[in-house]
Design a protein around this motif. Structure first.
Motif, PDB file in Angstrom:
ATOM      1  N   GLY A  38       0.793  -1.226   0.000  1.00  0.00           N
ATOM      2  CA  GLY A  38       0.000   0.000   0.000  1.00  0.00           C
ATOM      3  C   GLY A  38       0.821   1.269   0.000  1.00  0.00           C
ATOM      4  N   ALA A  39       2.127   1.148  -0.312  1.00  0.00           N
ATOM      5  CA  ALA A  39       3.008   2.313  -0.268  1.00  0.00           C
ATOM      6  C   ALA A  39       2.875   3.204  -1.489  1.00  0.00           C
ATOM      7  CB  ALA A  39       4.462   1.860  -0.112  1.00  0.00           C
ATOM      8  N   GLY A  40       2.194   2.719  -2.545  1.00  0.00           N
ATOM      9  CA  GLY A  40       2.067   3.520  -3.764  1.00  0.00           C
ATOM     10  C   GLY A  40       3.056   3.140  -4.842  1.00  0.00           C
ATOM     11  N   LYS A  41       3.694   1.991  -4.692  1.00  0.00           N
ATOM     12  CA  LYS A  41       4.744   1.596  -5.637  1.00  0.00           C
ATOM     13  C   LYS A  41       4.201   1.417  -7.059  1.00  0.00           C
ATOM     14  CE  LYS A  41       5.890  -2.071  -3.207  1.00  0.00           C
ATOM     15  NZ  LYS A  41       4.896  -1.943  -2.096  1.00  0.00           N
ATOM     16  N   SER A  42       3.107   0.668  -7.183  1.00  0.00           N
ATOM     17  CA  SER A  42       2.520   0.458  -8.511  1.00  0.00           C
ATOM     18  C   SER A  42       1.984   1.756  -9.091  1.00  0.00           C
ATOM     19  CB  SER A  42       1.398  -0.582  -8.427  1.00  0.00           C
ATOM     20  OG  SER A  42       1.895  -1.839  -8.020  1.00  0.00           O
ATOM     21  N   THR A  43       1.527   2.640  -8.227  1.00  0.00           N
ATOM     22  CA  THR A  43       1.026   3.937  -8.683  1.00  0.00           C
ATOM     23  C   THR A  43       2.114   4.718  -9.407  1.00  0.00           C
ATOM     24  OG1 THR A  43      -0.601   4.028  -6.899  1.00  0.00           O
ATOM     25  CG2 THR A  43       0.004   6.122  -7.918  1.00  0.00           C
ATOM     26  N   ILE A  44       3.345   4.607  -8.939  1.00  0.00           N
ATOM     27  CA  ILE A  44       4.464   5.283  -9.606  1.00  0.00           C
ATOM     28  C   ILE A  44       4.561   4.826 -11.060  1.00  0.00           C
ATOM     29  CG2 ILE A  44       6.978   5.479  -9.697  1.00  0.00           C
ATOM     30  CD1 ILE A  44       6.148   7.038  -7.391  1.00  0.00           C
ATOM     31  N   LEU A  45       4.537   3.510 -11.284  1.00  0.00           N
ATOM     32  CA  LEU A  45       4.672   2.995 -12.642  1.00  0.00           C
ATOM     33  C   LEU A  45       3.490   3.411 -13.517  1.00  0.00           C
ATOM     34  CD1 LEU A  45       6.076  -0.630 -12.164  1.00  0.00           C
ATOM     35  CD2 LEU A  45       7.285   1.558 -12.191  1.00  0.00           C
ATOM     36  N   LYS A  46       2.290   3.336 -12.980  1.00  0.00           N
ATOM     37  CA  LYS A  46       1.108   3.710 -13.759  1.00  0.00           C
ATOM     38  C   LYS A  46       1.119   5.193 -14.103  1.00  0.00           C
ATOM     39  CE  LYS A  46      -1.739  -0.004 -11.840  1.00  0.00           C
ATOM     40  NZ  LYS A  46      -2.867  -0.354 -10.938  1.00  0.00           N
ATOM     41  N   THR A  47       1.701   5.995 -13.232  1.00  0.00           N
ATOM     42  CA  THR A  47       1.810   7.421 -13.513  1.00  0.00           C
ATOM     43  C   THR A  47       2.843   7.673 -14.603  1.00  0.00           C
ATOM     44  OG1 THR A  47       1.197   7.928 -11.224  1.00  0.00           O
ATOM     45  CG2 THR A  47       2.237   9.682 -12.479  1.00  0.00           C
ATOM     46  N   LEU A  48       3.966   6.974 -14.554  1.00  0.00           N
ATOM     47  CA  LEU A  48       4.965   7.102 -15.616  1.00  0.00           C
ATOM     48  C   LEU A  48       4.385   6.687 -16.966  1.00  0.00           C
ATOM     49  CD1 LEU A  48       8.156   5.720 -13.807  1.00  0.00           C
ATOM     50  CD2 LEU A  48       7.781   8.082 -14.559  1.00  0.00           C
ATOM     51  N   MET A  49       3.510   5.672 -16.953  1.00  0.00           N
ATOM     52  CA  MET A  49       2.893   5.205 -18.197  1.00  0.00           C
ATOM     53  C   MET A  49       1.807   6.147 -18.708  1.00  0.00           C
ATOM     54  SD  MET A  49       4.156   2.541 -19.600  1.00  0.00           S
ATOM     55  CE  MET A  49       2.816   2.224 -20.740  1.00  0.00           C
ATOM     56  N   GLY A  50       1.349   7.057 -17.863  1.00  0.00           N
ATOM     57  CA  GLY A  50       0.267   7.945 -18.262  1.00  0.00           C
ATOM     58  C   GLY A  50      -1.107   7.396 -17.981  1.00  0.00           C
ATOM     59  N   PHE A  51      -1.193   6.258 -17.284  1.00  0.00           N
ATOM     60  CA  PHE A  51      -2.491   5.687 -16.934  1.00  0.00           C
ATOM     61  C   PHE A  51      -3.185   6.499 -15.847  1.00  0.00           C
ATOM     62  CE2 PHE A  51      -0.543   1.285 -17.992  1.00  0.00           C
ATOM     63  CZ  PHE A  51      -0.682   1.537 -19.351  1.00  0.00           C
ATOM     64  N   LEU A  52      -2.396   7.157 -15.004  1.00  0.00           N
ATOM     65  CA  LEU A  52      -2.924   7.989 -13.931  1.00  0.00           C
ATOM     66  C   LEU A  52      -2.422   9.415 -14.123  1.00  0.00           C
ATOM     67  CD1 LEU A  52      -2.331   5.604 -10.877  1.00  0.00           C
ATOM     68  CD2 LEU A  52      -4.481   6.006 -12.087  1.00  0.00           C
ATOM     69  N   LYS A  53      -3.282  10.366 -13.858  1.00  0.00           N
ATOM     70  CA  LYS A  53      -2.927  11.775 -14.017  1.00  0.00           C
ATOM     71  C   LYS A  53      -2.602  12.387 -12.656  1.00  0.00           C
ATOM     72  CE  LYS A  53      -4.680  16.182 -15.779  1.00  0.00           C
ATOM     73  NZ  LYS A  53      -5.840  16.894 -16.401  1.00  0.00           N
ATOM     74  N   PRO A  54      -1.454  13.049 -12.526  1.00  0.00           N
ATOM     75  CA  PRO A  54      -1.110  13.673 -11.245  1.00  0.00           C
ATOM     76  C   PRO A  54      -2.071  14.790 -10.873  1.00  0.00           C
ATOM     77  CG  PRO A  54       0.834  13.459 -12.656  1.00  0.00           C
ATOM     78  CD  PRO A  54      -0.357  13.156 -13.508  1.00  0.00           C
ATOM     79  N   ASP A  55      -2.336  14.894  -9.564  1.00  0.00           N
ATOM     80  CA  ASP A  55      -3.087  16.036  -9.034  1.00  0.00           C
ATOM     81  C   ASP A  55      -2.174  17.239  -8.896  1.00  0.00           C
ATOM     82  OD1 ASP A  55      -5.555  14.553  -8.552  1.00  0.00           O
ATOM     83  OD2 ASP A  55      -4.430  13.534  -6.988  1.00  0.00           O
ATOM     84  N   THR A  56      -0.929  16.977  -8.498  1.00  0.00           N
ATOM     85  CA  THR A  56       0.077  18.037  -8.437  1.00  0.00           C
ATOM     86  C   THR A  56       1.311  17.552  -9.154  1.00  0.00           C
ATOM     87  OG1 THR A  56       1.243  17.306  -6.430  1.00  0.00           O
ATOM     88  CG2 THR A  56      -0.738  18.635  -6.124  1.00  0.00           C
ATOM     89  N   GLY A  57       2.140  18.502  -9.561  1.00  0.00           N
ATOM     90  CA  GLY A  57       3.401  18.169 -10.195  1.00  0.00           C
ATOM     91  C   GLY A  57       3.215  17.597 -11.595  1.00  0.00           C
ATOM     92  N   HIS A  58       4.293  16.997 -12.102  1.00  0.00           N
ATOM     93  CA  HIS A  58       4.239  16.478 -13.464  1.00  0.00           C
ATOM     94  C   HIS A  58       5.308  15.402 -13.656  1.00  0.00           C
ATOM     95  CE1 HIS A  58       7.304  19.656 -13.572  1.00  0.00           C
ATOM     96  NE2 HIS A  58       7.841  18.995 -14.580  1.00  0.00           N
ATOM     97  N   VAL A  59       5.148  14.673 -14.742  1.00  0.00           N
ATOM     98  CA  VAL A  59       6.109  13.643 -15.143  1.00  0.00           C
ATOM     99  C   VAL A  59       6.939  14.179 -16.290  1.00  0.00           C
ATOM    100  CG1 VAL A  59       6.357  11.326 -16.131  1.00  0.00           C
ATOM    101  CG2 VAL A  59       4.581  11.775 -14.420  1.00  0.00           C
ATOM    102  N   GLU A  60       8.240  13.971 -16.229  1.00  0.00           N
ATOM    103  CA  GLU A  60       9.127  14.347 -17.327  1.00  0.00           C
ATOM    104  C   GLU A  60       9.648  13.086 -18.002  1.00  0.00           C
ATOM    105  OE1 GLU A  60      12.287  16.933 -16.173  1.00  0.00           O
ATOM    106  OE2 GLU A  60      10.953  18.540 -15.495  1.00  0.00           O
ATOM    107  N   LEU A  61       9.402  13.002 -19.303  1.00  0.00           N
ATOM    108  CA  LEU A  61       9.933  11.909 -20.119  1.00  0.00           C
ATOM    109  C   LEU A  61      10.610  12.508 -21.341  1.00  0.00           C
ATOM    110  CD1 LEU A  61       6.942   9.385 -19.974  1.00  0.00           C
ATOM    111  CD2 LEU A  61       9.121   9.182 -18.778  1.00  0.00           C
TER     112      LEU A  61
END
Length: 248
Positions: A38-61
């Motif tokens: 429940g630490a959010g580990k999978s959420t990190i990967l899904k955010t990098l993939m663009g499956f989840l949209k950040p509420d704050t901040g952004h992803v740089e690729l």
């Protein structure tokens, strides 16, 4: 190539799964994401993939298109009751170049056969994925990654519920990909695997506990702090209020 999270908060129904996370992942290098359930580990990967949209901040690729990312979800999330063969599953790794309805040709079929041989599944091409053991299916997913030939590889719990022999064989691909100059980011739950195969670790408990060389990140103090945060995290944490300038 830049792969980074900048002050990223991701929420489910406005309840934060990861909270103000910043991390830049080294190119051509393997990094583990480690932490309690429940630490959010999978959420990190899904955010990098663009499956989840950040509420704050952004992803740089920078220097990378999402079609150049090979993503392996947790095996439990894949429906193995579908009437799909091993070969067809591996060939989906070519979609980024052929499109969903494009043909792979003789060369593509040869590459798929070689990928299956590399993971120890020569001769399994016509088997249904539903016939496979958990370890065999995980080998198929690794063959699919080989087929995709991507510069960035994201692995979500790739060795969960897999036997020791298969785990040992597949961990060798992490070293191989790193030697080939690819970037690997893997969510793991096994402490010894992280220490043995990953020089860099992001320790996460919805927020960043530590990020850097594995031997300095996975200390007793850091692990205790991560477990304390995970244990005492509220079942219904406060809604994350996002300033308008950050949400924009």
């Amino acid at each position: 190539m830049t792969i980074a999270l900048k002050n990223v908060t991701v929420s489910y129904r406005r309840r934060p799964a990861i909270h103000h996370v910043s991390a830049e992942f080294a190119s051509h290098h393997a990094t583990a994401i480690f932490g309690p359930n429940g630490a959010g580990k999978s959420t990190i990967l899904k955010t990098l993939m663009g499956f989840l949209k950040p509420d704050t901040g952004h992803v740089e690729l920078d220097g990378l298109r999402r079609a150049q990312i090979a993503y392996m979800p947790q095996a439990a999330q894949i429906d193995r009751t579908l009437p799909v063969t091993v070969l067809d599953t591996v060939l989906t790794g070519a979609w980024c170049t052929t499109g969903a309805f494009g043909g792979v040709g003789r060369a593509g079929l040869q590459r798929a056969a070689q990928a299956l041989a590399d993971v120890g599944l020569h001769g399994f091409e016509r088997r249904s994925i539903g016939e496979l053991s958990g370890g065999q299916f995980q080998r198929v997913l690794f063959a699919r990654i080989l087929m995709q030939d991507a510069p960035l590889i994201l692995l979500d719990e790739p060795f969960a519920s897999v036997d020791a022999k298969t785990t040992f064989d597949l961990l060798a691909f992490v070293r191989r990909w790193e030697a080939e100059g690819r970037t690997v980011i893997a969510v793991l739950h096994d402490y010894e695997q992280v220490r043995a195969y990953f020089d860099t670790t992001l320790l996460l408990a919805r927020e960043v506990i530590a990020f850097g060389p594995t031997e300095t990140v996975l200390t007793e103090a850091n692990l205790a702090r991560a477990n304390h945060i995970a244990t005492h995290w509220q079942a219904h944490p406060p809604v994350c209020v996002v300033p308008e300038q950050e949400a924009a």
